[in-house]
Write a protein that holds these residues in place. Structure first.
Motif, PDB file in Angstrom:
ATOM      1  N   TRP A 189      -3.428  15.296  79.735  1.00  0.00           N
ATOM      2  CA  TRP A 189      -3.169  13.909  79.356  1.00  0.00           C
ATOM      3  C   TRP A 189      -1.999  13.296  80.114  1.00  0.00           C
ATOM      4  O   TRP A 189      -1.990  12.092  80.377  1.00  0.00           O
ATOM      5  CB  TRP A 189      -2.907  13.819  77.856  1.00  0.00           C
ATOM      6  N   ASN A 190      -0.996  14.087  80.442  1.00  0.00           N
ATOM      7  CA  ASN A 190       0.184  13.542  81.113  1.00  0.00           C
ATOM      8  C   ASN A 190      -0.126  12.991  82.502  1.00  0.00           C
ATOM      9  O   ASN A 190       0.662  12.213  83.056  1.00  0.00           O
ATOM     10  CB  ASN A 190       1.282  14.610  81.217  1.00  0.00           C
ATOM     11  N   GLU A 191      -1.276  13.350  83.059  1.00  0.00           N
ATOM     12  CA  GLU A 191      -1.633  12.878  84.395  1.00  0.00           C
ATOM     13  C   GLU A 191      -2.245  11.478  84.382  1.00  0.00           C
ATOM     14  O   GLU A 191      -2.267  10.799  85.418  1.00  0.00           O
ATOM     15  CB  GLU A 191      -2.609  13.852  85.054  1.00  0.00           C
ATOM     16  N   GLU A 192      -2.768  11.047  83.238  1.00  0.00           N
ATOM     17  CA  GLU A 192      -3.469   9.762  83.171  1.00  0.00           C
ATOM     18  C   GLU A 192      -3.078   9.010  81.892  1.00  0.00           C
ATOM     19  O   GLU A 192      -3.793   9.036  80.881  1.00  0.00           O
ATOM     20  CB  GLU A 192      -4.987   9.971  83.215  1.00  0.00           C
ATOM     21  N   PRO A 193      -1.950   8.298  81.893  1.00  0.00           N
ATOM     22  CA  PRO A 193      -1.509   7.579  80.688  1.00  0.00           C
ATOM     23  C   PRO A 193      -2.519   6.551  80.188  1.00  0.00           C
ATOM     24  O   PRO A 193      -2.660   6.376  78.966  1.00  0.00           O
ATOM     25  CB  PRO A 193      -0.210   6.902  81.141  1.00  0.00           C
ATOM     26  N   ALA A 194      -3.219   5.860  81.082  1.00  0.00           N
ATOM     27  CA  ALA A 194      -4.193   4.861  80.636  1.00  0.00           C
ATOM     28  C   ALA A 194      -5.334   5.518  79.870  1.00  0.00           C
ATOM     29  O   ALA A 194      -5.796   4.993  78.844  1.00  0.00           O
ATOM     30  CB  ALA A 194      -4.739   4.078  81.834  1.00  0.00           C
ATOM     31  N   ALA A 195      -5.798   6.674  80.354  1.00  0.00           N
ATOM     32  CA  ALA A 195      -6.851   7.406  79.642  1.00  0.00           C
ATOM     33  C   ALA A 195      -6.343   7.903  78.298  1.00  0.00           C
ATOM     34  O   ALA A 195      -7.053   7.841  77.286  1.00  0.00           O
ATOM     35  CB  ALA A 195      -7.342   8.577  80.500  1.00  0.00           C
ATOM     36  N   ARG A 196      -5.121   8.393  78.264  1.00  0.00           N
ATOM     37  CA  ARG A 196      -4.536   8.880  77.009  1.00  0.00           C
ATOM     38  C   ARG A 196      -4.421   7.750  75.984  1.00  0.00           C
ATOM     39  O   ARG A 196      -4.785   7.922  74.816  1.00  0.00           O
ATOM     40  CB  ARG A 196      -3.162   9.471  77.282  1.00  0.00           C
ATOM     41  N   ASP A 197      -3.950   6.589  76.415  1.00  0.00           N
ATOM     42  CA  ASP A 197      -3.776   5.473  75.479  1.00  0.00           C
ATOM     43  C   ASP A 197      -5.121   4.974  74.967  1.00  0.00           C
ATOM     44  O   ASP A 197      -5.258   4.636  73.782  1.00  0.00           O
ATOM     45  CB  ASP A 197      -3.014   4.330  76.158  1.00  0.00           C
ATOM     46  N   TRP A 198      -6.122   4.916  75.853  1.00  0.00           N
ATOM     47  CA  TRP A 198      -7.468   4.529  75.404  1.00  0.00           C
ATOM     48  C   TRP A 198      -7.996   5.532  74.383  1.00  0.00           C
ATOM     49  O   TRP A 198      -8.525   5.136  73.329  1.00  0.00           O
ATOM     50  CB  TRP A 198      -8.409   4.462  76.614  1.00  0.00           C
ATOM     51  N   TYR A 199      -7.861   6.827  74.652  1.00  0.00           N
ATOM     52  CA  TYR A 199      -8.387   7.835  73.734  1.00  0.00           C
ATOM     53  C   TYR A 199      -7.664   7.788  72.395  1.00  0.00           C
ATOM     54  O   TYR A 199      -8.296   7.966  71.337  1.00  0.00           O
ATOM     55  CB  TYR A 199      -8.261   9.226  74.359  1.00  0.00           C
ATOM     56  N   ALA A 200      -6.371   7.516  72.405  1.00  0.00           N
ATOM     57  CA  ALA A 200      -5.624   7.400  71.147  1.00  0.00           C
ATOM     58  C   ALA A 200      -6.189   6.270  70.292  1.00  0.00           C
ATOM     59  O   ALA A 200      -6.288   6.392  69.061  1.00  0.00           O
ATOM     60  CB  ALA A 200      -4.147   7.168  71.432  1.00  0.00           C
ATOM     61  N   ARG A 201      -6.587   5.169  70.926  1.00  0.00           N
ATOM     62  CA  ARG A 201      -7.189   4.061  70.176  1.00  0.00           C
ATOM     63  C   ARG A 201      -8.532   4.454  69.585  1.00  0.00           C
ATOM     64  O   ARG A 201      -8.842   4.121  68.437  1.00  0.00           O
ATOM     65  CB  ARG A 201      -7.364   2.836  71.077  1.00  0.00           C
ATOM     66  N   VAL A 202      -9.336   5.159  70.381  1.00  0.00           N
ATOM     67  CA  VAL A 202     -10.663   5.537  69.889  1.00  0.00           C
ATOM     68  C   VAL A 202     -10.545   6.523  68.734  1.00  0.00           C
ATOM     69  O   VAL A 202     -11.204   6.376  67.698  1.00  0.00           O
ATOM     70  CB  VAL A 202     -11.529   6.138  71.017  1.00  0.00           C
ATOM     71  N   LYS A 203      -9.724   7.547  68.886  1.00  0.00           N
ATOM     72  CA  LYS A 203      -9.685   8.571  67.834  1.00  0.00           C
ATOM     73  C   LYS A 203      -8.909   8.120  66.600  1.00  0.00           C
ATOM     74  O   LYS A 203      -8.899   8.828  65.598  1.00  0.00           O
ATOM     75  CB  LYS A 203      -9.153   9.894  68.375  1.00  0.00           C
ATOM     76  N   SER A 204      -8.300   6.935  66.660  1.00  0.00           N
ATOM     77  CA  SER A 204      -7.669   6.363  65.472  1.00  0.00           C
ATOM     78  C   SER A 204      -8.669   5.598  64.598  1.00  0.00           C
ATOM     79  O   SER A 204      -8.332   5.188  63.483  1.00  0.00           O
ATOM     80  CB  SER A 204      -6.533   5.412  65.882  1.00  0.00           C
TER      81      SER A 204
END
Length: 230
Positions: A189-204
């Motif tokens: 996750w640390n390599e792609e902050p945009a992907a991490r932030d998108w996934y955090a929204r989905v799994k919330s």
């Protein structure tokens, strides 16, 4: 009477079906499928012997992740403001393209390898393919996840959601596959902050809650798996 979803808890395609049913407000009773057991009742519903299968009333079976998504669209379940397929033709083409990408290419190159080697082989009898992990397959999946994650990050950085302005089947397909990889601690996750932030929204989203409670016997999830603010 609720439909019955014959699924495998850490099968990404099964997880996708659980997500889209929950997002559209369709309650289903879950029954774990073990395709390697070749159970006759299951094979009558799906001669391919694969999960997921959604069993409706009168023994009607909807087979596969794409089949269940099409059934949802054909039967128009759920409120209009929670539809997962846009109205515009070009937008629909893009949703289908990305959904196919994750269910096909991402599955073949990443999630199927990791799930089979790190989870399935622990429980499948040796005569049906169980046993020690294939280290070459693990190395390939770990290399492949990086370019897939970069693509997800690129999509997330240019759109509100992966395929455009609204949550769609594409987001839930990507999230379903990533969720099993994340359980195994294999997403950088640390390599792609945009992907991490998108996934955090989905799994919330509420549709994700049941998945985040799933556990593999004898294997704890990664620290980020159930963390909504990772």
């Amino acid at each position: 009477m609720n439909p019955i979803l014959h699924h495998r808890p850490f099968c990404p395609h099964s997880r996708f079906v659980r997500l889209i049913l929950a997002e559209r407000g369709v309650e289903a009773d879950l029954v774990e499928a073990r395709p390697w057991e070749r159970q006759e009742d299951f094979l009558r519903m799906n001669p391919e012997g694969t999960a997921p299968v959604l069993e409706l009333a009168d023994s009607v079976a909807v087979v596969g992740a794409d089949g269940v998504a099409a059934w949802l669209e054909d039967t128009d379940h759920g409120p209009a403001d929670r539809r997962l397929m846009p109205e515009a033709l070009v937008a629909r083409i893009e949703v289908r393209r990305l959904t196919r990408w994750f269910h096909g290419k991402f599955f073949e190159e990443v999630s199927s390898l990791l799930v089979e080697e790190k989870i399935d082989k622990r429980f499948i009898p040796a005569e049906h393919g169980g046993g020690a992990p294939n280290t070459a397959a693990l190395r390939a999946a770990r290399a492949n996840i990086r370019y897939h994650l970069a693509y997800i990050g690129w999509l997330a950085a240019r759109n509100d959601w992966l395929a455009g302005a609204a949550l769609s089947y594409a987001d839930l397909a990507a999230a379903a596959h990533l969720s099993v990889v994340d359980y195994l601690g294999e997403v950088p996750w640390n390599e792609e902050p945009a992907a991490r932030d998108w996934y955090a929204r989905v799994k919330s989203r509420p549709c994700f809650r049941a998945l985040l409670n799933d556990r593999v016997v004898g294997m704890q999830p990664s620290a980020t798996y159930a963390d909504l603010d990772f």
